[in-house]
Design a protein around this motif. Sequence first.
Motif, short mmCIF file in Angstrom:
data_model
loop_
_atom_site.label_atom_id
_atom_site.label_comp_id
_atom_site.label_asym_id
_atom_site.label_seq_id
_atom_site.Cartn_x
_atom_site.Cartn_y
_atom_site.Cartn_z
N GLY A 192 28.60 15.84 59.61
CA GLY A 192 28.18 15.84 58.33
C GLY A 192 28.30 14.17 58.03
N ALA A 193 28.05 13.43 59.08
CA ALA A 193 28.15 11.86 59.10
C ALA A 193 26.84 11.36 58.19
CB ALA A 193 28.29 11.20 60.21
N ILE A 194 26.86 10.23 57.99
CA ILE A 194 25.86 9.31 57.51
C ILE A 194 26.09 7.96 58.23
CG2 ILE A 194 27.28 8.19 55.50
CD1 ILE A 194 24.70 7.98 53.93
N GLU A 195 24.68 7.60 58.72
CA GLU A 195 24.83 6.39 59.64
C GLU A 195 23.80 5.41 59.23
OE1 GLU A 195 25.42 6.96 64.09
OE2 GLU A 195 24.97 9.12 63.44
N ALA A 263 26.98 2.39 52.96
CA ALA A 263 26.52 3.70 52.84
C ALA A 263 27.67 4.46 52.57
CB ALA A 263 25.41 4.16 53.77
N VAL A 264 27.75 5.30 51.42
CA VAL A 264 28.82 6.47 51.39
C VAL A 264 28.34 7.63 50.72
CG1 VAL A 264 30.82 6.78 50.03
CG2 VAL A 264 30.23 4.23 50.32
N SER A 265 28.61 8.66 51.58
CA SER A 265 28.63 10.06 51.20
C SER A 265 30.10 10.64 50.88
CB SER A 265 27.93 10.73 52.42
OG SER A 265 28.87 10.89 53.39
N ALA A 266 29.91 11.83 50.74
CA ALA A 266 31.13 12.82 50.23
C ALA A 266 32.31 12.60 51.27
CB ALA A 266 30.89 14.25 49.90
N GLU A 267 31.78 12.46 52.42
CA GLU A 267 33.07 12.50 53.60
C GLU A 267 32.98 11.05 54.61
OE1 GLU A 267 32.44 16.21 55.68
OE2 GLU A 267 33.32 17.15 54.23
N GLN A 268 32.06 10.20 54.17
CA GLN A 268 32.13 9.14 55.25
C GLN A 268 31.63 7.71 54.75
OE1 GLN A 268 30.67 8.12 58.49
NE2 GLN A 268 28.66 7.33 57.44
N VAL A 269 32.00 6.58 55.31
CA VAL A 269 31.28 5.48 55.02
C VAL A 269 30.93 4.62 56.03
CG1 VAL A 269 32.20 3.00 53.81
CG2 VAL A 269 33.25 5.12 53.07
#
Length: 278
Positions: A192-195, A263-269
Motif C-alpha cells: 500500500g506504499a506511495i513512492e 508525498a503522504v498517504s494514509a499509511e506512508q511518507v
Amino acid sequence: GFEIDDTSIVSITIEENHDDHDDDDHDDHDHDEDCVSGDANMDGSIDVSDIVLLVGFIVGNNALDSSHDCADFIHDGNIDILDIVALVAVILGERGEVATSAEFTERDNVLVMNANGIVGAVQITLSHGNDFEIELTNNSLVAEYHTDKNTTTLIVVNPVDDIFTTNNDYVIEEIIAATTDGYIATSWVKPGAIELSNAYPNPFNPSTSFDLNVSSAGFVSLNVYNLNGQLVDVIFEGNMDAGIYNMTWNGAELSSGMYILQAVSAEQVSTQKLTLLK
C-alpha cells in the motif's frame, strides 16, 4: 543505550581565551555567553553526554542544562538532528561517504533502513494505538524515544540497519534523515506504499518533473517544504486512485535553495531533496 567503537575519541575539551575586562564589564556578561557551542550539559567539553541530552530534549524526555544558543551547535536558530549529526562528526570524525537517500522497509516486525552511504541520524514520528510497545536498536550510538498518548517520536544516532522492533500496528507520520551535508531523501516502502521517482532535472530552474506511484486508492497530499520545515507549496491534496501520475513542480516564485518534496498517504511518507538553482 549506546556504543562507541573508538573509545579514544569521546571528549573534546575547549579552553576559551578571553581578553581582560574590568570587573564591571565582566559582571555585565551572562554565563551563557561564554559557553562552548554544543556543550548542552555545560560541563566545559563536547562529548557523547551532550548528544544524549540533545536527543532527549528533541524527543521530549528532558530539558537542556544550557541555553538554546549553547545547544544550537550549527547556529541556525533550531535545535534538531542537524546539530546532533554535526556534533557526532566533531567527536568521532568522518566515517565514510555520506548517504544521499535512505529507504525504510518492514521485515518481520522490524523497521530496517537501507541507505547508499553513512546516515548520521534518523528521526521518526509514529501514530499508534493505546497499548503500543517498541524496542529500539542496540546497534547505534544513541537511541531514544518518547511516547505521548498515541504518538511516539524516536531518534537513532549513527543507525546501521535495524531501527526498531514492535509487534503492534503503527503508521509512520514522518521520517527525517540527515548527514553532515544536511537532510537527505527518505522513502517508506510497504504494502500500500506511495513512492516518488527521482525528479528530473535536479538541480532545476524553474520546474522539475517526477512520477508519483500510488499503490492503493486514498487521500494523498504532495507538499514542498523548506529546510526549516515550513510549507512553501501544495502541489496536490485530495483523493487519488491507484496508479502512476506524472507530476511537475514549478518553483519560479521561490528563491534558490534546497527544498524537501513530501508525498503522504494514509499509511506512508516518501520524501525527496530538490535543489532550485536560479
